[in-house]
Structure formats: structure tokens, C-alpha cells
Scaffold this active site. Structure first.
Site, mmCIF file in Angstrom:
data_model
loop_
_atom_site.group_PDB
_atom_site.id
_atom_site.type_symbol
_atom_site.label_atom_id
_atom_site.label_comp_id
_atom_site.label_asym_id
_atom_site.label_seq_id
_atom_site.Cartn_x
_atom_site.Cartn_y
_atom_site.Cartn_z
ATOM 1 N N ARG A 93 0.839 -1.212 0.000
ATOM 2 C CA ARG A 93 0.000 0.000 0.000
ATOM 3 C C ARG A 93 0.870 1.256 0.000
ATOM 4 N NH1 ARG A 93 -2.334 1.789 4.407
ATOM 5 N NH2 ARG A 93 -2.651 -0.307 5.234
ATOM 6 N N TYR A 127 -13.883 17.142 -16.018
ATOM 7 C CA TYR A 127 -14.419 15.788 -16.066
ATOM 8 C C TYR A 127 -15.508 15.660 -14.989
ATOM 9 C CZ TYR A 127 -14.480 10.741 -15.407
ATOM 10 O OH TYR A 127 -14.875 9.446 -15.262
ATOM 11 N N ASP A 170 -4.548 18.241 -15.096
ATOM 12 C CA ASP A 170 -4.984 16.913 -15.529
ATOM 13 C C ASP A 170 -4.624 16.800 -17.012
ATOM 14 O OD1 ASP A 170 -6.415 14.754 -16.586
ATOM 15 O OD2 ASP A 170 -8.103 15.002 -15.212
ATOM 16 N N LYS A 229 -6.711 5.763 -19.696
ATOM 17 C CA LYS A 229 -6.924 6.292 -21.046
ATOM 18 C C LYS A 229 -5.662 6.040 -21.896
ATOM 19 C CE LYS A 229 -10.647 7.542 -18.885
ATOM 20 N NZ LYS A 229 -10.921 8.871 -18.368
HETATM 21 C C1 LIG Z 1 -11.420 9.431 -17.148
HETATM 22 C C2 LIG Z 1 -10.927 10.725 -16.624
HETATM 23 C C3 LIG Z 1 -10.678 10.904 -15.255
HETATM 24 C C4 LIG Z 1 -10.983 9.840 -14.224
HETATM 25 O O1 LIG Z 1 -10.159 8.736 -14.369
HETATM 26 P P1 LIG Z 1 -10.563 7.226 -13.911
HETATM 27 O O2 LIG Z 1 -9.362 6.445 -14.289
HETATM 28 O O3 LIG Z 1 -11.800 6.857 -14.673
HETATM 29 O O4 LIG Z 1 -10.818 7.279 -12.442
HETATM 30 C C5 LIG Z 1 -10.153 12.108 -14.848
HETATM 31 N N1 LIG Z 1 -9.886 13.097 -15.734
HETATM 32 C C6 LIG Z 1 -10.135 12.969 -17.053
HETATM 33 C C7 LIG Z 1 -9.824 14.094 -17.971
HETATM 34 C C8 LIG Z 1 -10.652 11.780 -17.538
HETATM 35 O O5 LIG Z 1 -10.916 11.654 -18.852
#
Ligand SMILES: *Cc1c(COP(=O)(O)O)cnc(C)c1O
Length: 396
Positions: free
Chosen positions: A62, A115, A187, A212
């Protein structure tokens, strides 16, 4: 890596080799997968020293795990960061980071477009604990300069933003934040480190949904945060270890590393096909707007050229017939999958107002620039002619 080069290794090479030497691991070409929850101390004194921070090594998965650590060092290298901490999901990265950095009374200034779950985490989660959330249109850095104050702890945004493809000038915004001692968090999920490196432009932290483009194969959920070593260690020991427990499993770290090996090739193809499809969509009479940073019609095309090394595979567009025309078009597709998520080999299409951004109220969506007719397309790696044929049939 034991490779003598007079210049720094390129990103495609580092995505494949960084931090690993087969000779140290029985000559295994591929890094070993350390499926272990805990680590045996050679003696009690060493265990105590590890806990006291007087010795380096792994204690419990962890906190850290060798397979996950290798992935962390690779992504940190791609982002030009000192360190990184991997998490169980993108939301794990976002929540662990913010839980670590803010306290009651602090303000987070964030963009108008976020998001959906990040938006909900701030509106329904952090705000319950006395953190003030202020939305500012960060496309205009002057608006940030007017809104920011010394209670602002964090400036948080996505660029390009999910789902409407608005861009934020990372350098301008980071400069304004730094002047009042606020931290900038970007992000970078949409761009990937191959197309945008926020830390080089002055940001303090960059985070990803590794679900992604970094993973890239639609087979896992994962996240990561990069930044300076000391605050990343705080996020590890506070936000991840104690406050969320949002740890990346070693097996997922291995899958993300497999994805990284082709990140550069994949991004090249996403960019090439994205540009072709955006141009094609813009020429269709039934399409009213196409939002893609590679189009000269994008209001921030100049910023995109300056800040990005390619325009990516994400496109948003609107049909003349509005909401119902969008739904009808999506239902006629045969190859393109109706699914949320993005950055996969498969081309994916979704409707933000009823899907990823349904956490917003209708008024919030209107105020934050996410129209009911907006369709989001994640251009995949198929032959672009086949993607175009499917779109053409569905729009006819
Ligand atoms: C999908 C996404 C998230 C969240 O990510 P998860 O892996 O689904 O928790 C955050 N920011 C953006 C821009 C995203 O496309």
C-alpha cells in the site's frame, strides 16, 4: 540504463527502457511482476529503520511495490518530473492529491470545464469539508488574476478539457498561481506527456487517468500523479496510504508499462487520424461545430500550436439537429462503439450531457459550456477510412 549517449534519450526510448536493466533481474527482458503484499525484513532492526525512514526499501504494497515503482519512474521521466505516485484510478490520483494539499478554509480555483466526477468530487465532496471551490474561465488568465487571493491554495484544470476541448495556457496560469503561492495541478489525460508536458511549462503537479492513453488498451483502470519528490512523498504517505488507500495493483502497473511501450506510435496515429476526421466533420453540412485544437477554426489554435506537440485523438462536435440528431446518429454507428472512456484502440463515441457529465445539473452544464448537443469522439487506431465510412453512413 547503461547506455552511453551524449544527448538525453528520446521519449519513445525512455517509455520502453527507463529504469530497468535486465542484468539486474536474471537477464529477463521484461521487468518482473512482483505479486506480493508485503516484504520480509532481513532483521528486526532493518524493519525499524525502514519505518523510521532511515533506510530505503519496500515495506508493504500500500506504500510501494517494485513493479509499481518502475512504472512511476517511467511516467515521471516522460513528464519531466522528479517523482510520481501511481493510484488505483484517475479519481484516486485526483482525490489523494487534493486531500493531501488542502485544508478547511482553503480555496481551489478550477476551470469551468471539468471531467464529471472531478466536478462532483469538488462540489459534493471537498466542499463538505470547508474547502471553497471557485470556477473561473481559465481560458482567460486575466480572469484568474482577478479572482485569485492568498487563500487560494490550488489552481486546478484540464487541457484540452473534457469534453469541450477548451485549452488553458499552462505557463500563464502557473505564473499567476505561483505569484500568490498557490499550486498548479494539470490533468493531462487528454494530451498525454507525448503532446504536452505541464511541468516544463511551470505546473507543480501533473496527473492522469492512466485508464486512457497511458494504458491505451481499455483493459484496466489506473491513475498517476507526478511532481517534486517531497510533495509526491506526502501524497504517498497521506493521500494514498491513509486517506484513500487508492493503490495501484502490481499487475495493472505491468499492463500500463506494456501500454507505454507503444505510446508514441499510438499517439502519432491518434493525431493523424484525429486531424483527418476533424477536417472531414467540419466539411459536413449537418455538423454545426467541430471542436479540435488542430483546426484553424479552434479559437485557441495558436495556443495549441505553442503548447502541444500534436493535437491528439479527441474531438467534440455538434449536429444541426441538436440533442436528438446526436442520439440518432450514435445509434446508426456500426463500427464505432458507444462507450465512455477514451484513448483506446477502438474508436469510442459518447454523449457527455447524459453520460460522463451527467453529474452536472442542467444549469451547471449550460453555465460551464457543455451543451446538450455535444458529442465526444475518441478516435481509435483502426484504418481511418473505415472510421470515416461509419461516420458518413451514420450522418447520412
Ligand atoms: C477518465 C478521466 C478521469 C478519471 O479517471 P478514472 O481512471 O476513470 O478514475 C479524470 N480526468 C479525465 C480528464 C478523464 O478523462
Amino acid at each position: 540504463m547503461a547506455f552511453d549517449s551524449s544527448r538525453p534519450l528520446g521519449p519513445a526510448t525512455r517509455a520502453i527502457h527507463h529504469g530497468y536493466e535486465p542484468a539486474d533481474h536474471e537477464n529477463a527482458l521484461t521487468p518482473p511482476l512482483h505479486l506480493t503484499s508485503t516484504f520480509a525484513f532481513p532483521d528486526a532492526e532493518t524493519g525499524g529503520a525502514l519505518f523510521a525512514g532511515d533506510a530505503e526499501g519496500h515495506i508493504y504494497s500500500r506504500i510501494s511495490n517494485p513493479t509499481v515503482s518502475l512504472l512511476e519512474s517511467r511516467i515521471a521521466s516522460l513528464e519531466g518530473a522528479e517523482a510520481a505516485i501511481a493510484t488505483a484510478s484517475g479519481m484516486g490520483a485526483i482525490s489523494a492529491t487534493l486531500w493531501t494539499l488542502v485544508k478547511p478554509g482553503d480555496e481551489i480555483i478550477t476551470d469551468e470545464t471539468l471531467y464529471g466526477c472531478t466536478f462532483a468530487f469538488m462540489r459534493d465532496g471537498l466542499s463538505r469539508f470547508g474547502v471553497k471551490i471557485t470556477h473561473v474561465d481559465l481560458r482567460d488568465p486575466e480572469k484568474l488574476a482577478a479572482a485569485i487571493s492568498d487563500t487560494t491554495r490550488v489552481v486546478y484544470f484540464e487541457t484540452p478539457a473534457n469534453p469541450n476541448m477548451r485549452l488553458v495556457d499552462i505557463r500563464a496560469v502557473s505564473d499567476i498561481a505561483r505569484a500568490v503561492g498557490a499550486l498548479t495541478i494539470v490533468d493531462n489525460t487528454y494530451a498525454s506527456p507525448l503532446l504536452t508536458r505541464p511541468i516544463e511549462l511551470g505546473a507543480d503537479f501533473v496527473l492522469h487517468s492512466a485508464t486512457k492513453y497511458l494504458g491505451g488498451h481499455g483493459d484496466l483502470v489506473a491513475g498517476i500523479v507526478c511532481g517534486r519528490a517531497e510533495p509526491i512523498q506526502d501524497i504517498r504517505m497521506i493521500g494514498v496510504k491513509d486517506m484513500t488507500g487508492s493503490v495501484m495493483a502490481p499487475f495493472n502497473a505491468m499492463l500500463v508499462m506494456r501500454g507505454l511501450k507503444t505510446l508514441q506510435l499510438r499517439m502519432q496515429r491518434h493525431c493523424e487520424s484525429g486531424q483527418k476526421i476533424a477536417e472531414w466533420l467540419e466539411a459536413q453540412p449537418s455538423v454545426s461545430v467541430v471542436h479540435y485544437p488542430g483546426l484553424p477554426s479552434h479559437p485557441q489554435h495558436e495556443l495549441a500550436k505553442r503548447q502541444m506537440d500534436g493535437f491528439g485523438g479527441m474531438i467534440a462536435f455538434e449536429l444541426d439537429g441538436g440533442y436528438q440528431a446526436g442520439i440518432d446518429m450514435m445509434n446508426r454507428l456500426q463500427l464505432i462503439r458507444r462507450a465512455v472512456s477514451l484513448g483506446d484502440a477502438e474508436t469510442l463515441i459518447q454523449h457527455p450531457a447524459s453520460m460522463t457529465h451527467s453529474t452536472y445539473t442542467e444549469e451547471e452544464r449550460a453555465a460551464h459550456g457543455i451543451s446538450d448537443g455535444l458529442i465526444r469522439l475518441s478516435v481509435g487506431l483502426e484504418d481511418v477510412s473505415d472510421i470515416l465510412t461509419d461516420l458518413e453512413r451514420a450522418l447520412a
